[in-house]
Design a protein around this motif. Structure first.
Motif, mmCIF file in Angstrom:
data_model
loop_
_atom_site.group_PDB
_atom_site.id
_atom_site.type_symbol
_atom_site.label_atom_id
_atom_site.label_comp_id
_atom_site.label_asym_id
_atom_site.label_seq_id
_atom_site.Cartn_x
_atom_site.Cartn_y
_atom_site.Cartn_z
ATOM 1 N N ASN A 21 27.025 44.789 19.323
ATOM 2 C CA ASN A 21 25.619 44.475 19.192
ATOM 3 C C ASN A 21 24.961 44.961 17.967
ATOM 4 O OD1 ASN A 21 23.828 42.219 19.938
ATOM 5 N ND2 ASN A 21 22.319 43.921 20.526
ATOM 6 N N PHE A 22 24.906 46.379 17.899
ATOM 7 C CA PHE A 22 24.312 47.013 17.143
ATOM 8 C C PHE A 22 25.115 46.741 15.482
ATOM 9 C CE2 PHE A 22 23.436 50.348 14.148
ATOM 10 C CZ PHE A 22 22.111 50.805 14.295
ATOM 11 N N MET A 25 23.265 43.375 14.616
ATOM 12 C CA MET A 25 21.702 43.310 14.509
ATOM 13 C C MET A 25 21.303 44.471 13.413
ATOM 14 S SD MET A 25 21.116 41.032 16.311
ATOM 15 C CE MET A 25 20.024 40.640 17.599
ATOM 16 N N LYS A 26 22.090 45.455 12.953
ATOM 17 C CA LYS A 26 21.635 46.468 12.211
ATOM 18 C C LYS A 26 20.997 46.021 10.981
ATOM 19 C CE LYS A 26 26.204 47.290 9.958
ATOM 20 N NZ LYS A 26 27.204 48.580 9.921
ATOM 21 N N LYS A 28 19.714 43.054 10.174
ATOM 22 C CA LYS A 28 18.148 42.313 10.616
ATOM 23 C C LYS A 28 17.333 43.399 10.861
ATOM 24 C CE LYS A 28 20.581 38.505 12.387
ATOM 25 N NZ LYS A 28 20.890 37.751 13.741
ATOM 26 N N ILE A 29 17.519 44.460 11.642
ATOM 27 C CA ILE A 29 16.643 45.523 11.938
ATOM 28 C C ILE A 29 16.159 46.322 10.573
ATOM 29 C CG2 ILE A 29 16.213 47.812 13.144
ATOM 30 C CD1 ILE A 29 18.324 46.861 15.299
ATOM 31 N N LEU A 70 13.003 39.368 17.029
ATOM 32 C CA LEU A 70 14.308 40.221 16.909
ATOM 33 C C LEU A 70 14.325 41.245 17.633
ATOM 34 C CD1 LEU A 70 16.791 41.300 15.228
ATOM 35 C CD2 LEU A 70 15.002 42.276 13.488
ATOM 36 N N ASP A 73 15.225 40.221 21.383
ATOM 37 C CA ASP A 73 16.624 39.833 21.493
ATOM 38 C C ASP A 73 17.514 40.974 21.601
ATOM 39 O OD1 ASP A 73 16.043 37.247 21.234
ATOM 40 O OD2 ASP A 73 16.782 37.017 19.267
ATOM 41 N N VAL A 74 16.997 42.129 20.636
ATOM 42 C CA VAL A 74 17.891 43.343 20.722
ATOM 43 C C VAL A 74 17.886 44.223 21.976
ATOM 44 C CG1 VAL A 74 17.844 45.610 19.678
ATOM 45 C CG2 VAL A 74 17.950 43.839 18.144
ATOM 46 N N TRP A 75 16.190 44.369 22.376
ATOM 47 C CA TRP A 75 16.211 45.098 23.497
ATOM 48 C C TRP A 75 16.497 44.516 24.988
ATOM 49 C CZ3 TRP A 75 15.608 49.908 23.091
ATOM 50 C CH2 TRP A 75 15.059 50.715 24.020
ATOM 51 N N THR A 78 20.376 45.485 25.002
ATOM 52 C CA THR A 78 20.568 46.890 25.285
ATOM 53 C C THR A 78 20.115 47.409 26.380
ATOM 54 O OG1 THR A 78 20.236 46.717 22.522
ATOM 55 C CG2 THR A 78 20.389 49.029 23.978
#
Length: 98
Positions: A21-22, A25-26, A28-29, A70, A73-75, A78
C-alpha cells in the motif's frame, strides 16, 4: 519547514500489505501540497517497526493533508494493520550536514 516523524508498528503478517500500500500511495503523499520530502525506514532489530519522515512547508500543509481524502484512505487501510499505537512527532530541523 518542519519534519513529521511517525512510528508505526505492525503485526508481522501485515508487513507485506503495508509495504504494498505504501508503494501505491507514496507518490500521492509526496505530491500533497506542501510536502517536500518523504522517506520510509524499517528498524534494523525489530522488523515490525517502521518510521516515516516527511518534510512540510508549514503546519497548515500537514493539517490540510491530515484532513484530506488521501490521508483518510491511507490511514483507514494502515491502522487495521497495527500491533501497537502509532506515535508521531513534529520537529524543527536545526542542522543539516551533507
Amino acid at each position: 519547514m518542519f519534519v513529521r516523524i511517525v512510528k508505526l508498528s505492525f503485526h508481522e503478517e501485515h508487513i507485506p500489505a503495508f509495504l504494498e500500500n505504501f508503494e501505491l500511495m507514496k507518490d500521492k503523499i509526496r505530491n500533497a501540497p506542501g510536502n517536500r520530502f518523504l522517506e520510509l525506514y524499517q528498524d534494523k532489530n525489530n522488523k515490525s517497526i517502521f518510521f516515516t519522515y516527511s518534510y512540510w512547508e508549514t503546519e497548515a500543509d500537514l493539517e490540510n493533508y491530515r484532513n484530506s481524502e488521501l490521508f483518510y484512505d491511507v490511514w483507514t487501510f494502515t491502522k487495521r494493520l497495527f500491533n501497537d499505537k502509532p506515535e508521531a512527532w513534529s520537529v524543527d530541523k536545526l542542522v543539516t550536514l551533507v
